[in-house]
Design a protein around this motif. Structure first.
Motif, PDB file in Angstrom:
ATOM      1  N   ALA A  64     -11.679   6.276   7.215  1.00  0.00           N
ATOM      2  CA  ALA A  64     -10.360   6.892   7.085  1.00  0.00           C
ATOM      3  C   ALA A  64      -9.466   6.131   6.107  1.00  0.00           C
ATOM      4  O   ALA A  64      -8.370   6.589   5.782  1.00  0.00           O
ATOM      5  CB  ALA A  64      -9.679   6.959   8.453  1.00  0.00           C
ATOM      6  N   PHE A  65      -9.927   4.989   5.646  1.00  0.00           N
ATOM      7  CA  PHE A  65      -9.181   4.153   4.712  1.00  0.00           C
ATOM      8  C   PHE A  65      -9.777   4.253   3.307  1.00  0.00           C
ATOM      9  O   PHE A  65     -11.004   4.299   3.161  1.00  0.00           O
ATOM     10  CB  PHE A  65      -9.251   2.692   5.152  1.00  0.00           C
ATOM     11  N   ARG A  66      -8.924   4.257   2.301  1.00  0.00           N
ATOM     12  CA  ARG A  66      -9.369   4.205   0.899  1.00  0.00           C
ATOM     13  C   ARG A  66      -8.756   2.964   0.266  1.00  0.00           C
ATOM     14  O   ARG A  66      -7.653   2.562   0.607  1.00  0.00           O
ATOM     15  CB  ARG A  66      -8.918   5.454   0.134  1.00  0.00           C
ATOM     16  N   MET A  67      -9.469   2.373  -0.681  1.00  0.00           N
ATOM     17  CA  MET A  67      -8.916   1.246  -1.423  1.00  0.00           C
ATOM     18  C   MET A  67      -8.305   1.786  -2.701  1.00  0.00           C
ATOM     19  O   MET A  67      -8.928   2.598  -3.412  1.00  0.00           O
ATOM     20  CB  MET A  67     -10.013   0.226  -1.745  1.00  0.00           C
ATOM     21  N   ALA A  68      -7.082   1.366  -2.993  1.00  0.00           N
ATOM     22  CA  ALA A  68      -6.377   1.887  -4.168  1.00  0.00           C
ATOM     23  C   ALA A  68      -5.749   0.757  -4.966  1.00  0.00           C
ATOM     24  O   ALA A  68      -5.479  -0.328  -4.452  1.00  0.00           O
ATOM     25  CB  ALA A  68      -5.312   2.893  -3.739  1.00  0.00           C
ATOM     26  N   VAL A  69      -5.512   1.036  -6.229  1.00  0.00           N
ATOM     27  CA  VAL A  69      -4.801   0.118  -7.106  1.00  0.00           C
ATOM     28  C   VAL A  69      -3.643   0.881  -7.733  1.00  0.00           C
ATOM     29  O   VAL A  69      -3.747   2.083  -7.995  1.00  0.00           O
ATOM     30  CB  VAL A  69      -5.739  -0.452  -8.204  1.00  0.00           C
ATOM     31  N   ILE A  70      -2.539   0.209  -7.941  1.00  0.00           N
ATOM     32  CA  ILE A  70      -1.390   0.859  -8.567  1.00  0.00           C
ATOM     33  C   ILE A  70      -1.542   0.744 -10.079  1.00  0.00           C
ATOM     34  O   ILE A  70      -1.613  -0.353 -10.636  1.00  0.00           O
ATOM     35  CB  ILE A  70      -0.070   0.229  -8.097  1.00  0.00           C
ATOM     36  N   LYS A  71      -1.623   1.904 -10.725  1.00  0.00           N
ATOM     37  CA  LYS A  71      -1.834   1.957 -12.169  1.00  0.00           C
ATOM     38  C   LYS A  71      -0.863   2.969 -12.764  1.00  0.00           C
ATOM     39  O   LYS A  71      -0.808   4.122 -12.326  1.00  0.00           O
ATOM     40  CB  LYS A  71      -3.275   2.364 -12.477  1.00  0.00           C
ATOM     41  N   ASP A  72      -0.090   2.534 -13.737  1.00  0.00           N
ATOM     42  CA  ASP A  72       0.905   3.381 -14.381  1.00  0.00           C
ATOM     43  C   ASP A  72       1.849   3.999 -13.347  1.00  0.00           C
ATOM     44  O   ASP A  72       2.238   5.182 -13.425  1.00  0.00           O
ATOM     45  CB  ASP A  72       0.238   4.487 -15.214  1.00  0.00           C
ATOM     46  N   GLY A  73       2.183   3.206 -12.335  1.00  0.00           N
ATOM     47  CA  GLY A  73       3.141   3.647 -11.328  1.00  0.00           C
ATOM     48  C   GLY A  73       2.597   4.616 -10.312  1.00  0.00           C
ATOM     49  O   GLY A  73       3.349   5.228  -9.563  1.00  0.00           O
ATOM     50  N   LYS A  74       1.243   4.740 -10.225  1.00  0.00           N
ATOM     51  CA  LYS A  74       0.646   5.674  -9.268  1.00  0.00           C
ATOM     52  C   LYS A  74      -0.502   4.985  -8.517  1.00  0.00           C
ATOM     53  O   LYS A  74      -1.092   4.039  -9.015  1.00  0.00           O
ATOM     54  CB  LYS A  74       0.117   6.918  -9.991  1.00  0.00           C
ATOM     55  N   PHE A  75      -0.812   5.514  -7.334  1.00  0.00           N
ATOM     56  CA  PHE A  75      -1.943   5.016  -6.575  1.00  0.00           C
ATOM     57  C   PHE A  75      -3.220   5.670  -7.105  1.00  0.00           C
ATOM     58  O   PHE A  75      -3.314   6.890  -7.180  1.00  0.00           O
ATOM     59  CB  PHE A  75      -1.782   5.329  -5.083  1.00  0.00           C
ATOM     60  N   VAL A  76      -4.189   4.837  -7.457  1.00  0.00           N
ATOM     61  CA  VAL A  76      -5.465   5.329  -7.987  1.00  0.00           C
ATOM     62  C   VAL A  76      -6.582   4.780  -7.099  1.00  0.00           C
ATOM     63  O   VAL A  76      -6.679   3.566  -6.869  1.00  0.00           O
ATOM     64  CB  VAL A  76      -5.676   4.869  -9.443  1.00  0.00           C
ATOM     65  N   GLU A  77      -7.417   5.680  -6.586  1.00  0.00           N
ATOM     66  CA  GLU A  77      -8.491   5.239  -5.704  1.00  0.00           C
ATOM     67  C   GLU A  77      -9.495   4.397  -6.475  1.00  0.00           C
ATOM     68  O   GLU A  77      -9.884   4.715  -7.594  1.00  0.00           O
ATOM     69  CB  GLU A  77      -9.203   6.433  -5.068  1.00  0.00           C
ATOM     70  N   ILE A  78      -9.933   3.302  -5.844  1.00  0.00           N
ATOM     71  CA  ILE A  78     -10.963   2.442  -6.406  1.00  0.00           C
ATOM     72  C   ILE A  78     -12.301   2.913  -5.851  1.00  0.00           C
ATOM     73  O   ILE A  78     -12.525   2.891  -4.645  1.00  0.00           O
ATOM     74  CB  ILE A  78     -10.729   0.962  -6.015  1.00  0.00           C
ATOM     75  N   LYS A  79     -13.146   3.374  -6.717  1.00  0.00           N
ATOM     76  CA  LYS A  79     -14.435   3.916  -6.280  1.00  0.00           C
ATOM     77  C   LYS A  79     -15.390   2.798  -5.897  1.00  0.00           C
ATOM     78  O   LYS A  79     -15.395   1.742  -6.487  1.00  0.00           O
ATOM     79  CB  LYS A  79     -15.053   4.768  -7.381  1.00  0.00           C
TER      80      LYS A  79
END
Length: 397
Positions: A382-397
């Protein structure tokens, strides 16, 4: 009647009370759990009232907005078991002792049937003893594992646990070759519990905490702690906290020109963190429910549709970014209604049983599967890992 209440301060409690009264009674009883908003179902032609005090935190605001929005939508569709919902908002002044005082009033004076609330671990733990003593079904929006460990008969939890967040972060660190890190946690209930879970997990995974620092939830400068971290041999920094202080930590981190990766817990999984931290948010990694990356998920992912639907409805109505904290309120409201419908009433024992046996409940924060030994019902998927890129949350595959 159905009542719901929500916290309006940064570390207050947020709760939803649901109660259906005897059909032969034409007056209504106000049942709301302080500090919060209250929703109640009244049977016409009984009077209906609505009121709220505006929340003052990034937690309470999206929660209050979510409940108001969806209560209105549910009422437009006929309410719950044929009765309308009413919403009330109260304010605990960010004081856990008030959460305890007012939950007592709600149970003993207002006779609540079900509570969704306790936006934080501190307020939840203050409310919990009375809730259990009076056998009131209780869905907390606090995150700490201690809320449902050990399992208590009437207490359930909506957010992903601090242990899950720590696992997600440390797994990502280790995958990147980092085995030594610094831990920076707040002194509130969420930070303390997260700290303890991280320490235990790091030891189990063979990782070393080379600098263990803490800060106050209301601190406005965390430079001294970060200077100590900078002088250590940490390969990454993990900040475990909620509120605005982690955004300050990110800014101080940037000012000190720290070059090692910066991680946050899910207590910062919100665009409010990005706005508060500004450019310092870039590159920060954290675990998040699927909601913040719903648009990036494949169409086959069951979390995509419900996340996108909630995001669309919320953002179109309020013209502001959706928040995972509002998502907890959404799941709490919908799960409560599902349990009441399954029970066919608000009989406390029946609703409690319905909650405990809820299976494949699709929420914006995950797919819940409650059991007698698991009153959270979420797994690591139920959890995703994300990084903030260009001011947005982007999922880390």
């Amino acid at each position: 009647m159905v009542s719901a209440t929500q916290r309006a301060e940064q570390v207050g409690a947020c709760c939803l009370r649901l109660e259906i009264r005897d059909e032969s009674v034409c007056h209504y009883v106000r049942r709301s759990i302080y500090p919060s908003k209250g929703i109640k179902v009244v049977q016409p032609p009984c009077p209906q009232k609505y009121g709220y005090s505006r929340p003052a935190s990034f937690l309470g605001d999206p929660e209050e907005k979510t409940l108001k929005l969806y209560v209105d939508r549910i009422n437009a569709d006929g309410g719950v078991l044929g009765r309308k919902l009413q919403l009330f908002v109260y304010d605990d002044g960010s004081d856990s002792s008030k959460a305890n005082s007012f939950v007592k009033r709600l149970i003993l004076q207002d006779n609540v049937d079900l509570i969704v609330g306790g936006s934080t671990t501190g307020s939840t733990m203050a409310m919990l003893p009375l809730v259990e003593a009076h056998k009131i079904p209780f869905l907390s929006m606090g995150a700490a594992s201690v809320i449902v460990e050990p399992v208590r008969p009437y207490t359930f939890k909506l957010p992903h646990s601090d242990r899950m967040a720590a696992q997600k972060v440390l797994d990502d660190m280790k995958a990147r070759g980092f085995t030594k890190f610094a831990l920076l946690s707040d002194t509130g209930g969420f930070g303390k519990s997260g700290h303890n879970e991280t320490v235990k997990l790091a030891k189990k995974m063979g990782m070393t905490i080379v600098s263990d620092q803490n800060y106050g939830e209301k601190d406005t400068d965390i430079t001294p702690q970060l200077q100590k971290i900078k002088s250590s041999d940490a390969q990454a920094v993990f900040v475990f906290g909620t509120g605005q202080a982690p955004a300050i930590a990110a800014k101080n981190y940037q000012q000190l020109a720290l070059q090692i990766p910066l991680y946050m817990s899910h207590g910062q999984a919100s665009m409010d963190f990005v706005k508060l931290a500004g450019k310092a948010a870039e590159g920060v990694r954290m675990p998040t429910p699927a909601l913040l990356v719903a648009d990036q998920l494949p169409d086959t992912d069951p979390q995509k549709r419900i996340g996108m639907d909630y995001k669309r409805v919320y953002e179109e109505h309020y013209k502001t970014d959706v928040s995972t904290f509002g998502g907890y309120a959404y799941d709490g409201l919908m799960m409560s209604i599902a349990a009441i419908k399954k029970a066919g009433s608000t009989n406390k024992a029946k609703v409690r049983s319905a909650l405990e046996n809820l299976k494949n409940f699709y929420g914006v924060n995950g797919i819940y599967n409650m059991t007698p030994t698991d009153h959270m019902g979420l797994d690591q998927q139920a959890f995703r890992m994300a990084v903030i890129k260009d001011g947005k949350f982007v999922e880390i595959k």
